[in-house]
Scaffold this active site. Structure first.
Site, PDB file in Angstrom:
ATOM      1  N   GLU A 258      28.547   0.410  16.087  1.00 18.45           N
ATOM      2  CA  GLU A 258      28.206   1.560  15.280  1.00 18.45           C
ATOM      3  C   GLU A 258      29.203   1.807  13.804  1.00 18.45           C
ATOM      4  OE1 GLU A 258      25.559   3.550  15.634  1.00 18.45           O
ATOM      5  OE2 GLU A 258      25.019   2.231  17.342  1.00 18.45           O
ATOM      6  N   TRP A 261      27.786  -0.844  11.632  1.00 15.04           N
ATOM      7  CA  TRP A 261      26.494  -0.577  10.945  1.00 15.04           C
ATOM      8  C   TRP A 261      26.956   0.277   9.506  1.00 15.04           C
ATOM      9  CZ3 TRP A 261      21.572  -1.282  11.098  1.00 15.04           C
ATOM     10  CH2 TRP A 261      20.631  -1.960  12.048  1.00 15.04           C
ATOM     11  N   TRP A 290       1.146   8.005   1.045  1.00 19.69           N
ATOM     12  CA  TRP A 290       1.769   8.977   1.944  1.00 19.69           C
ATOM     13  C   TRP A 290       0.774  10.110   1.614  1.00 19.69           C
ATOM     14  CZ3 TRP A 290       5.316   7.103   5.236  1.00 19.69           C
ATOM     15  CH2 TRP A 290       6.115   6.114   4.500  1.00 19.69           C
ATOM     16  N   ASN A 325      22.288  11.522  17.016  1.00 20.28           N
ATOM     17  CA  ASN A 325      21.700  10.229  16.278  1.00 20.28           C
ATOM     18  C   ASN A 325      20.403   9.887  16.800  1.00 20.28           C
ATOM     19  OD1 ASN A 325      22.124   8.145  14.224  1.00 20.28           O
ATOM     20  ND2 ASN A 325      22.132   6.832  15.922  1.00 20.28           N
ATOM     21  N   TRP A 343       9.213   9.083   3.285  1.00 19.22           N
ATOM     22  CA  TRP A 343      10.691   9.160   3.839  1.00 19.22           C
ATOM     23  C   TRP A 343      11.541   9.624   2.832  1.00 19.22           C
ATOM     24  CZ3 TRP A 343      14.342   6.495   1.162  1.00 19.22           C
ATOM     25  CH2 TRP A 343      13.824   5.496   0.132  1.00 19.22           C
ATOM     26  N   TRP A 366      16.917   6.318   7.036  1.00 20.86           N
ATOM     27  CA  TRP A 366      15.461   6.820   6.530  1.00 20.86           C
ATOM     28  C   TRP A 366      14.737   5.481   6.421  1.00 20.86           C
ATOM     29  CZ3 TRP A 366      12.680  10.866   7.392  1.00 20.86           C
ATOM     30  CH2 TRP A 366      13.102  11.802   7.948  1.00 20.86           C
TER      31      TRP A 366
END
Length: 437
Positions: A258, A261, A290, A325, A343, A366
């Site tokens: 993590e 990341w 969208w 998360n 998004w 996102w």
């Protein structure tokens, strides 16, 4: 203060221990004047004068002041536009050099360039250091010398490159005697910068062995404390990333991943500037038409979609500034794929609400959920909020906490049918992407 000084500029590194830029400042041979600037360019963009993040920073600064006062020094807190603040500082102090740590976001890069130019005119060194990540920019590259855009090979190379040199702490405490000796009479209040007290409470960050040992098994269950809750501390640098990586190496490879990341998204930000421009990492995903229904977006924001887990997450965010998360993934997927809302709308809402808002991680998350980002979830993977509930909140403890009326007549009906929404999203995505191809 007539003596020559070096200035250390606190930004996203609000701690005295294991601080790269501060260490180099204290070793420079010149007394160090520590400063923090409440940047009006940033504050003016905040939607709410009761912003928890500003309150959090304010509380951390009070703690830093006490630590510095115990050393016979103090923290000079300033407020204004950075260019004007620095022009004033350099007129009032005999400054030999300025030290800080790197920031990678667009505004920060532009700001630092301006301040560096101001310093250059006065022959003042401006020195910045890597502090908030282990590997930055182009330190982790593929065999062909290009930045990674897929996490797994980045992670392997990151771990392969990691050694004790990169996690060795900077022993700032050995040089604490080199802070300028001074004291300030002025006492700041949040109201001095136009903000109000909130419900957030700064506590010194702590690493929990018990949480990390069980992290892999517990991290996906929002009803239990199974994660580190250190994200806000990473955001404002109240804990050292080097310290955390060493701890993760001892107790949890899953948590280490993590942390990697986090580096990955910072590296993406540095190497792919279109991210800073609000564009999809995969250009073809900017062709998606969208729906952007404002009524549905409002229902999502308020936690009134009729989907228990989605609503629980949004209410937790609105009431506390935090969201688990696993739930972040579910609510983001729901907005982009069930409702077909851009998004970027969700990204902006999270940026306004999250205590731990960090541009690179927020944007990366996102774009991952909407399938438009690097190494993102494929567009045909669409989270089912109900099956996610069954897997990760089976006893409904999390849902009962945040949506107590979930079984009552007052609770809204689902805003959209899951099966219908899934088929619609697949059709819209496929048509848009095929059109580009």
């Amino acid at each position: 203060m007539n003596k020559e000084v070096a200035i250390f500029w606190f930004r996203r590194d609000l701690r005295l221990d294991d601080n790269a830029g501060l260490y180099h400042a204290l070793k420079s041979g010149v007394p160090v004047l520590p400063i923090f600037i409440f940047d009006e360019n940033i504050l003016e963009k905040l939607q709410n004068t009761s912003d928890r993040r500003v309150d959090f920073i304010f509380q951390v600064l009070q703690d830093l002041k006490i630590q510095l006062q115990d050393l016979g020094s103090d923290l000079l807190i300033l407020h204004g536009k950075p260019e004007a603040v620095w022009a004033d500082l350099l007129s009032n102090y005999q400054v030999k050099s300025v030290f800080c740590n790197h920031d990678y976001e667009k505004y920060a890069l532009e700001r630092d360039f301006e301040i560096k130019e101001i310093c250059k005119v006065k022959n003042i060194d401006f020195r910045s250091f890597k502090d908030q990540c282990i590997f930055e920019k182009q330190e982790v590259l593929s065999a062909t010398g290009t930045p990674y855009t897929v996490f797994s090979p980045f992670m392997r190379k990151w771990k392969e490159k990691l050694n004790d040199f990169y996690t060795k702490p900077y022993p700032t405490e050995s040089y604490f005697g080199n802070f300028c000796k001074f004291s300030l009479e002025k006492k700041w209040a949040l109201s001095d910068i136009g903000f109000k007290k909130t419900d957030i409470n700064y506590e010194k960050p702590k690493l929990s062995k018990s949480i990390l040992i069980n992290y892999k098994e517990n991290r996906d269950f929002p009803a239990i404390v199974g994660t580190s809750h250190l994200s806000i501390h990473f955001r404002f640098g109240t804990i050292s990333i080097r310290k955390c990586v060493k701890y993760a190496q001892q107790f949890s490879d899953t948590w280490l991943n993590e942390l990697i990341w986090r580096d990955f998204y910072m590296n993406i930000l540095s190497n792919f500037p279109q991210i800073n421009e609000g564009k999809a990492f995969k250009k073809q995903y900017d062709k998606i038409p969208w729906r952007n229904n404002e009524t549905e977006f409002k229902a999502w924001c308020e936690g009134k979609t009729g989907y228990w887990l989605v609503d629980a997450g949004m209410r937790e965010l609105n009431q506390t500034g935090f969201m688990h998360n696993r739930v972040r993934m579910v609510v983001a997927s729901f907005l982009c794929k069930h409702l077909l809302i851009d998004w970027r709308w969700g990204e902006a809402y999270f940026a306004e609400k999250l205590n731990d808002f960090d541009f690179s991680a927020n944007n990366g998350g996102w774009q991952w959920a909407s399938s438009s980002g690097c190494d993102a979830v494929p567009y045909f993977r669409i989270f089912n909020p109900e099956s996610q509930t069954s897997k990760f909140d089976k006893e409904l403890k999390y849902i009962k906490k945040w949506v107590p009326e979930f079984l009552s007549f007052n609770y809204p009906k689902p805003i959209v049918d899951h099966k219908f929404a899934r088929e619609r999203a697949l059709k819209v995505y496929k048509e848009a992407l095929n059109e580009v191809e």
